[in-house]
Design an enzyme around this catalytic site. Structure first.
Site, PDB file in Angstrom:
ATOM      1  N   ASP A 194      63.926  98.509  53.861  1.00  0.00           N
ATOM      2  CA  ASP A 194      62.745  99.226  54.335  1.00  0.00           C
ATOM      3  C   ASP A 194      61.465  98.551  53.843  1.00  0.00           C
ATOM      4  O   ASP A 194      60.466  98.484  54.577  1.00  0.00           O
ATOM      5  CB  ASP A 194      62.786 100.674  53.863  1.00  0.00           C
ATOM      6  CG  ASP A 194      64.057 101.377  54.302  1.00  0.00           C
ATOM      7  OD1 ASP A 194      64.564 101.053  55.395  1.00  0.00           O
ATOM      8  OD2 ASP A 194      64.552 102.238  53.557  1.00  0.00           O
ATOM      9  N   GLY A 206      70.986  90.383  52.156  1.00  0.00           N
ATOM     10  CA  GLY A 206      71.128  90.858  50.786  1.00  0.00           C
ATOM     11  C   GLY A 206      70.487  89.903  49.798  1.00  0.00           C
ATOM     12  O   GLY A 206      69.355  89.444  49.996  1.00  0.00           O
TER      13      GLY A 206
END
Length: 316
Positions: free
Chosen positions: A251, A221
């Site tokens: 992605d 993150g």
């Protein structure tokens, strides 16, 4: 060319609201609809940044037609497999007045079951595009009833054509892809912890490498990423937290890692790019895009730490 496979595509719908209040009616500010699913997002990022890619996946029903139309409109090269199972929908609600900037709430459908014969057809479709491929990316969740060794089978298929394979998945599919010898796997911290039963990302990554993965990249993150590879171990961190919609950030990281794999970049360069592309994706309004201004600002400021120099030596 980078071939991406999305076994469980979706039509991604994003709603922007001022504030998300459960149990209340909301007035939607803006609506975005686009072809989604992790592999499709990877191909979209690659296309936007001028890389050669083709997106492969099964689609069905009215939403499948919408996915195909959106890929066409975006200029994303694709080879879609028509199936009877209807394509699913995901909904992201972005609250712009959240205390820490934009806050995203996701609702994801599981997808319809794909028949065994369709999996064989998908395998053959992927194989037909490997002659000119440099990297095969297998990305995202599997629909209900999918064979758990689906990604492992694609890893073996890629290797049969001397093509490296990158897998972004969790659960049993991740472990089986490692056992099949995936060149790179990219779980996030939660997926890794679930797979190996521990909270130490470096130790967990080492375990997946011991099971057969060539390299393991763990996304953390806002805290960046860790790469555990045969060439060394590194941690890369963004220079600052980027506010926005984190959907699709992983992605974009996979797109960067696939590019680095195709171009045989050294691992520190790949990891820096993955963190920069991921940060730039957070600043973009919808998954599958990167904010070019943020990308230009972040990419030369990513902090890189050699974990082999900062941690005790691993036992021999």
């Amino acid at each position: 060319m980078i071939v991406t496979v999305t076994p469980n595509p979706a039509l991604d719908v994003s709603y922007q609201v001022d504030r998300l209040r459960p149990g209340h009616t909301h007035r939607i500010g803006t609506v975005h609809e686009r072809a989604g699913g992790k592999g499709f997002n990877v191909s979209r990022v690659l296309t936007d940044l001028g890389r050669d890619t083709i997106a492969i996946g099964p689609v069905g029903g009215v939403l499948g037609d919408s996915v195909r139309a959106d890929l066409d409109d975006a200029g994303i090269r694709h080879a879609l497999l028509p199936v009877s199972a209807p394509t699913r929908m995901t909904i992201t609600v972005v609250a712009t007045s959240a205390p820490e900037g934009e806050e995203a709430t996701l609702f994801t459908e599981p997808g319809g079951p794909v028949a065994d014969d369709d999996w064989r057809r998908l395998h053959d479709l992927v194989q037909s595009h490997l002659e000119t491929a440099k990297v095969l990316v297998c990305s995202g969740s599997l629909p209900p009833g999918a064979p758990v060794d689906c990604y492992a089978d694609l890893v073996r298929l890629g290797h049969a054509h001397a093509i490296p394979v990158l897998v972004d998945a969790g659960g049993p599919a991740l472990r089986q892809a490692c056992a099949a010898g995936a060149d790179v796997v990219k779980p996030n911290a939660a997926e890794l912890a679930e797979a190996v039963g521990g909270d130490d990302p470096v130790a967990g990554a080492e375990l997946l490498r011991a099971e057969g993965a060539g390299a393991v990249v763990v996304s953390l993150g806002v805290d960046g990423m860790i790469a555990v590879t045969g060439d060394g171990r590194w941690r890369a961190e963004p220079p600052y937290a980027v506010a926005g919609n984190p959907t699709g950030a992983g992605d974009a990281a996979v797109a960067a890692l696939a590019t680095g794999l195709a171009e045989a970049q050294p691992w520190p360069q790949r990891l820096r790019a993955a963190v920069a592309w991921s940060s730039a994706a957070v600043a973009a309004p919808v998954a599958g895009s990167v904010d070019q201004t943020v990308l230009a600002d972040v990419r030369d400021q990513v902090r890189l730490t050699n974990l082999d120099l900062t941690e005790p030596a691993r036992p021999t």
